[in-house]
Design a protein around this motif. Structure first.
Motif, mmCIF file in Angstrom:
data_model
loop_
_atom_site.group_PDB
_atom_site.id
_atom_site.type_symbol
_atom_site.label_atom_id
_atom_site.label_comp_id
_atom_site.label_asym_id
_atom_site.label_seq_id
_atom_site.Cartn_x
_atom_site.Cartn_y
_atom_site.Cartn_z
ATOM 1 N N HIS A 77 0.644 -1.409 0.181
ATOM 2 C CA HIS A 77 0.171 0.517 0.278
ATOM 3 C C HIS A 77 0.366 1.515 0.150
ATOM 4 O O HIS A 77 1.321 1.506 0.863
ATOM 5 N N MET A 78 0.653 2.358 -0.394
ATOM 6 C CA MET A 78 1.023 3.272 -1.324
ATOM 7 C C MET A 78 0.212 3.842 0.073
ATOM 8 O O MET A 78 -1.157 4.450 -0.274
ATOM 9 N N THR A 79 1.442 4.835 0.951
ATOM 10 C CA THR A 79 0.452 5.888 1.914
ATOM 11 C C THR A 79 -0.197 7.774 0.984
ATOM 12 O O THR A 79 0.246 7.357 0.040
ATOM 13 N N SER A 82 3.048 9.389 -0.033
ATOM 14 C CA SER A 82 4.272 9.233 -0.177
ATOM 15 C C SER A 82 4.768 9.664 -1.684
ATOM 16 O O SER A 82 6.058 9.200 -2.130
ATOM 17 N N THR A 83 3.720 10.418 -2.464
ATOM 18 C CA THR A 83 3.768 10.748 -3.826
ATOM 19 C C THR A 83 4.009 11.456 -4.227
ATOM 20 O O THR A 83 3.487 12.754 -3.401
ATOM 21 N N ASP A 84 4.194 12.218 -5.574
ATOM 22 C CA ASP A 84 3.995 14.070 -5.570
ATOM 23 C C ASP A 84 3.057 13.774 -5.723
ATOM 24 O O ASP A 84 2.780 15.741 -4.870
ATOM 25 N N ARG A 86 -0.880 13.507 -4.287
ATOM 26 C CA ARG A 86 -1.460 12.878 -3.257
ATOM 27 C C ARG A 86 -1.937 12.255 -3.809
ATOM 28 O O ARG A 86 -3.285 11.736 -5.014
ATOM 29 N N LYS A 87 -1.827 10.275 -3.090
ATOM 30 C CA LYS A 87 -2.573 9.187 -3.422
ATOM 31 C C LYS A 87 -3.469 8.855 -2.760
ATOM 32 O O LYS A 87 -3.715 9.599 -1.783
ATOM 33 N N ASN A 88 -4.769 8.333 -3.313
ATOM 34 C CA ASN A 88 -5.982 7.978 -2.875
ATOM 35 C C ASN A 88 -6.075 6.759 -1.989
ATOM 36 O O ASN A 88 -5.313 5.735 -2.511
ATOM 37 N N ARG A 93 -5.731 -0.169 -8.958
ATOM 38 C CA ARG A 93 -5.524 -1.839 -9.264
ATOM 39 C C ARG A 93 -3.767 -1.782 -9.330
ATOM 40 O O ARG A 93 -4.270 -3.293 -9.258
ATOM 41 N N ARG A 94 -3.528 -0.755 -9.648
ATOM 42 C CA ARG A 94 -1.519 -1.079 -9.464
ATOM 43 C C ARG A 94 -1.083 -1.450 -7.731
ATOM 44 O O ARG A 94 -0.848 -2.441 -7.767
ATOM 45 N N GLU A 95 -1.646 -1.110 -7.284
ATOM 46 C CA GLU A 95 -1.740 -1.721 -5.662
ATOM 47 C C GLU A 95 -2.194 -3.043 -5.535
ATOM 48 O O GLU A 95 -1.282 -3.867 -4.981
ATOM 49 N N GLN A 128 7.818 6.857 1.564
ATOM 50 C CA GLN A 128 7.693 7.651 0.240
ATOM 51 C C GLN A 128 8.614 6.716 -0.458
ATOM 52 O O GLN A 128 9.028 5.719 -1.352
ATOM 53 N N ALA A 129 7.953 7.412 -2.359
ATOM 54 C CA ALA A 129 7.946 6.378 -3.189
ATOM 55 C C ALA A 129 9.328 7.119 -4.725
ATOM 56 O O ALA A 129 9.077 8.572 -4.647
ATOM 57 N N ASP A 130 10.086 6.660 -4.588
ATOM 58 C CA ASP A 130 11.126 7.764 -6.067
ATOM 59 C C ASP A 130 11.379 5.878 -6.174
ATOM 60 O O ASP A 130 12.947 6.080 -6.659
ATOM 61 N N ALA A 131 11.424 5.145 -7.183
ATOM 62 C CA ALA A 131 10.901 4.308 -7.642
ATOM 63 C C ALA A 131 11.917 3.133 -7.522
ATOM 64 O O ALA A 131 11.948 3.498 -6.380
ATOM 65 N N GLY A 132 11.660 2.064 -7.697
ATOM 66 C CA GLY A 132 12.061 0.769 -7.163
ATOM 67 C C GLY A 132 11.139 -0.091 -6.066
ATOM 68 O O GLY A 132 11.420 0.085 -4.971
ATOM 69 N N THR A 133 9.503 0.641 -5.668
ATOM 70 C CA THR A 133 9.304 0.953 -4.539
ATOM 71 C C THR A 133 8.408 -0.575 -4.555
ATOM 72 O O THR A 133 8.881 -1.912 -3.394
ATOM 73 N N ARG A 134 8.079 -1.526 -5.665
ATOM 74 C CA ARG A 134 8.153 -2.457 -5.212
ATOM 75 C C ARG A 134 9.164 -3.831 -4.627
ATOM 76 O O ARG A 134 9.263 -4.996 -3.535
ATOM 77 N N LEU A 135 10.109 -3.304 -5.181
ATOM 78 C CA LEU A 135 11.115 -4.663 -5.410
ATOM 79 C C LEU A 135 11.513 -4.274 -3.520
ATOM 80 O O LEU A 135 12.199 -5.060 -2.382
ATOM 81 N N ASN A 173 16.565 5.522 -10.773
ATOM 82 C CA ASN A 173 15.770 6.226 -10.039
ATOM 83 C C ASN A 173 14.660 6.937 -10.848
ATOM 84 O O ASN A 173 13.880 6.403 -11.702
ATOM 85 N N GLU A 174 13.728 7.810 -10.085
ATOM 86 C CA GLU A 174 12.660 8.087 -10.495
ATOM 87 C C GLU A 174 12.649 8.100 -12.144
ATOM 88 O O GLU A 174 11.532 7.976 -13.172
ATOM 89 N N PRO A 175 13.282 9.727 -12.441
ATOM 90 C CA PRO A 175 13.286 9.569 -14.391
ATOM 91 C C PRO A 175 13.322 8.514 -15.039
ATOM 92 O O PRO A 175 12.781 8.471 -16.341
HETATM 93 N N1 UDP Z 1 4.125 6.717 -8.895
HETATM 94 C C1 UDP Z 1 3.445 7.607 -8.197
HETATM 95 N N2 UDP Z 1 2.475 7.497 -7.814
HETATM 96 C C2 UDP Z 1 1.935 5.832 -8.530
HETATM 97 C C3 UDP Z 1 2.523 4.843 -9.062
HETATM 98 C C4 UDP Z 1 3.689 5.294 -8.961
HETATM 99 O O1 UDP Z 1 4.252 8.222 -7.710
HETATM 100 O O2 UDP Z 1 0.456 6.112 -8.493
HETATM 101 C C5 UDP Z 1 5.999 6.565 -9.269
HETATM 102 C C6 UDP Z 1 6.630 6.080 -8.057
HETATM 103 O O3 UDP Z 1 7.846 6.482 -7.589
HETATM 104 C C7 UDP Z 1 6.672 4.844 -8.473
HETATM 105 C C8 UDP Z 1 7.391 5.163 -9.696
HETATM 106 O O4 UDP Z 1 6.793 5.839 -9.773
HETATM 107 O O5 UDP Z 1 8.017 4.310 -7.549
HETATM 108 C C9 UDP Z 1 7.499 3.519 -10.477
HETATM 109 O O6 UDP Z 1 6.219 3.099 -10.767
HETATM 110 P P1 UDP Z 1 6.804 1.502 -10.674
HETATM 111 O O7 UDP Z 1 4.787 0.979 -11.275
HETATM 112 O O8 UDP Z 1 7.574 0.921 -12.369
HETATM 113 O O9 UDP Z 1 6.623 0.542 -9.891
HETATM 114 P P2 UDP Z 1 7.906 0.535 -9.005
HETATM 115 O O10 UDP Z 1 9.320 1.067 -9.408
HETATM 116 O O11 UDP Z 1 7.568 1.631 -7.396
HETATM 117 O O12 UDP Z 1 8.118 -1.329 -8.027
#
Ligand code: UDP
Length: 242
Positions: A77-79, A82-84, A86-88, A93-95, A128-135, A173-175
């Protein structure tokens, strides 16, 4: 940002100053929550994950219990903060998909046959999300499972590799995740040489794929050693306390 920035600068370095084969700084801690059976905090660059494990415990509702093994239930779950943007807080579906992907990868590490009729519940919160959150979540879960005293075949070590401006890079990284040509998360049980999860978004040539796999193995080895150190230090601490 709406336009793709240059991902590899003229000096060959990435936007965050890393070389293509460099990992982000990492921090891992276990036993961080007093009310969970096992817990961990994992930071990969600016990505921060908190994981909590409960169990093995009696399965509720009972009809979901299996006679020959434990059932693993996993929530990624993303708080909202955690993202730029606000995430609902409601699960997207992604989560839901990532919860399933993480459960399947984690399940193959746990000796579930040792705990019939019980459940093991794993919660991961992206702080905090900055790419790679699943891993990072999968590694946090793996460490928290071990912290809970649940027997496993091996820890999971994981890193994403990919391609940015035509260069194969380690630990996106995120970019790079957003604008790069390929993004390939790889998770494995290093001592067993088994891959638990591999996904690929984008395109690589067979040569680039091989290069990316080699690079991911290099990163995974470094991360695996860090994880083992975290566990050793924790057990040394506990021994001193007792
Ligand atoms: N992200 C976001 N909002 C979201 C989903 C993702 O800002 O609702 C950002 C977040 O930084 C995340 C990145 O996009 O780490 C890449 O998301 P991806 O679905 O590729 O999964 P991840 O790399 O986190 O495993």
């Amino acid at each position: 940002q709406l336009q793709k920035p240059k991902l590899i600068l003229d000096d060959g370095k990435r936007l965050d100053g890393r070389k293509p084969d460099e990992l982000r700084p990492m921090k891992m801690e276990i036993g961080v929550l007093k009310n969970a059976d096992g817990s961990s905090l994992v930071q990969v660059g600016n990505t921060k994950i908190l994981a909590a494990v409960y169990g093995p415990r009696e399965m509720h509702p009972r009809h979901l219990a299996l006679p020959n093994r434990a059932v693993l239930r996993v929530r990624y779950h993303m708080t909202p903060f955690s993202t730029d943007e606000r995430k609902n807080p409601a699960p997207s579906r992604r989560e839901i998909e990532l919860s399933k992907v993480i459960r399947e990868a984690l399940e193959s590490t746990i000796l579930v046959e040792e705990f019939p009729r019980s459940s093991i519940d794993v919660f991961m919160e992206v702080i905090q999300a900055d790419a790679g959150t699943r891993l990072a979540s999968l590694m946090a879960a793996s460490l928290a499972v071990v912290d809970a005293g649940i027997p496993v075949k091996d820890l999971i070590a994981a890193v994403a590799v990919g391609k940015a401006d035509g260069i194969v890079v380690l630990d996106l990284n995120e970019p790079e995740d957003m604008w790069g040509e390929a993004d390939m998360p790889v998770a494995m049980m290093p001592a067993l040489g088994q891959i638990n999860l591999i996904q690929l978004n984008g395109n690589m040539t067979p040569d680039e794929f091989k290069q990316a796999m080699d690079l991911s193995m290099k990163g995974i080895n470094i991360i695996y050693n860090m994880e083992k150190d975290v566990l050793k230090n924790r057990y040394a601490e506990l021994k001193e306390e007792s």
